[in-house]
Design an enzyme around this catalytic site. Sequence first.
Site, short mmCIF file in Angstrom:
data_model
loop_
_atom_site.label_atom_id
_atom_site.label_comp_id
_atom_site.label_asym_id
_atom_site.label_seq_id
_atom_site.Cartn_x
_atom_site.Cartn_y
_atom_site.Cartn_z
N GLU A 1 45.75 40.70 35.12
CA GLU A 1 44.51 40.87 34.36
C GLU A 1 44.56 40.18 32.99
O GLU A 1 45.59 40.15 32.33
CB GLU A 1 44.21 42.35 34.14
CG GLU A 1 43.99 43.14 35.42
CD GLU A 1 42.80 42.69 36.23
OE1 GLU A 1 41.89 42.04 35.68
OE2 GLU A 1 42.78 42.97 37.44
N ARG B 1 29.98 40.61 43.53
CA ARG B 1 30.57 39.27 43.47
C ARG B 1 30.68 38.69 44.87
O ARG B 1 30.96 39.41 45.83
CB ARG B 1 31.97 39.32 42.85
CG ARG B 1 31.99 39.79 41.41
CD ARG B 1 33.40 39.88 40.89
NE ARG B 1 34.17 40.88 41.63
CZ ARG B 1 35.39 41.29 41.29
NH1 ARG B 1 35.98 40.79 40.22
NH2 ARG B 1 36.02 42.19 42.01
N ARG C 1 34.74 35.96 43.53
CA ARG C 1 36.09 36.52 43.53
C ARG C 1 36.83 35.93 44.72
O ARG C 1 36.32 35.94 45.84
CB ARG C 1 36.00 38.05 43.64
CG ARG C 1 37.32 38.77 43.80
CD ARG C 1 38.08 38.76 42.48
NE ARG C 1 39.18 39.70 42.48
CZ ARG C 1 40.31 39.57 43.13
NH1 ARG C 1 40.52 38.51 43.89
NH2 ARG C 1 41.25 40.48 43.04
#
Length: 169
Positions: free
Chosen positions: A73, A115, A65
């Site tokens: 999104e 992440r 990320r």
Amino acid sequence: MKKITTGLIIVVAAIIVLSIQFMTESGPFKSAGLSNANEQTYKVIRVIDGDTIIVDKDGKQQNLRMIGVDTPETVKPNTPVQPYGKEASDFTKRHLTNQKVRLEYDKQEKDRYGRTLAYVWLGKEMFNEKLAKEGLARAKFYRPNYKYQERIEQAQKQAQKLKKNIWSN
């Protein structure tokens, strides 16, 4: 006596110069490897969306990320595709897929989802900043990762001023 004093001054000056070069890793002491211990280079094997990619780390896929940006999104469960989400995702795919990128970590290397968190460099350009500059991401920072906050926020202000993409209304 004068010759000894002059020689001593030259030796002391040389020691000072070499000490400074050693401490700053410049001159003959410059590292041959990466410029920062918090940086590593990887190949992007897949783009999930505008701000999330998968890189190959020693033969293993690593979900990454980007720090400091939030793109609209496109793949979040139970969330419709947001305006400019597809454009941000396509932009990231076009620029990063199959590319070697340099990852620069900040203070926290993982988020709560596991992440990896990093700034993504494509050559000398920070891709996180590029997303903000193109108006395809909002600047968004979470403690404690603030290293490039001012830089990314400036890129966002530039996009807002030019009414680019998400700032076009």
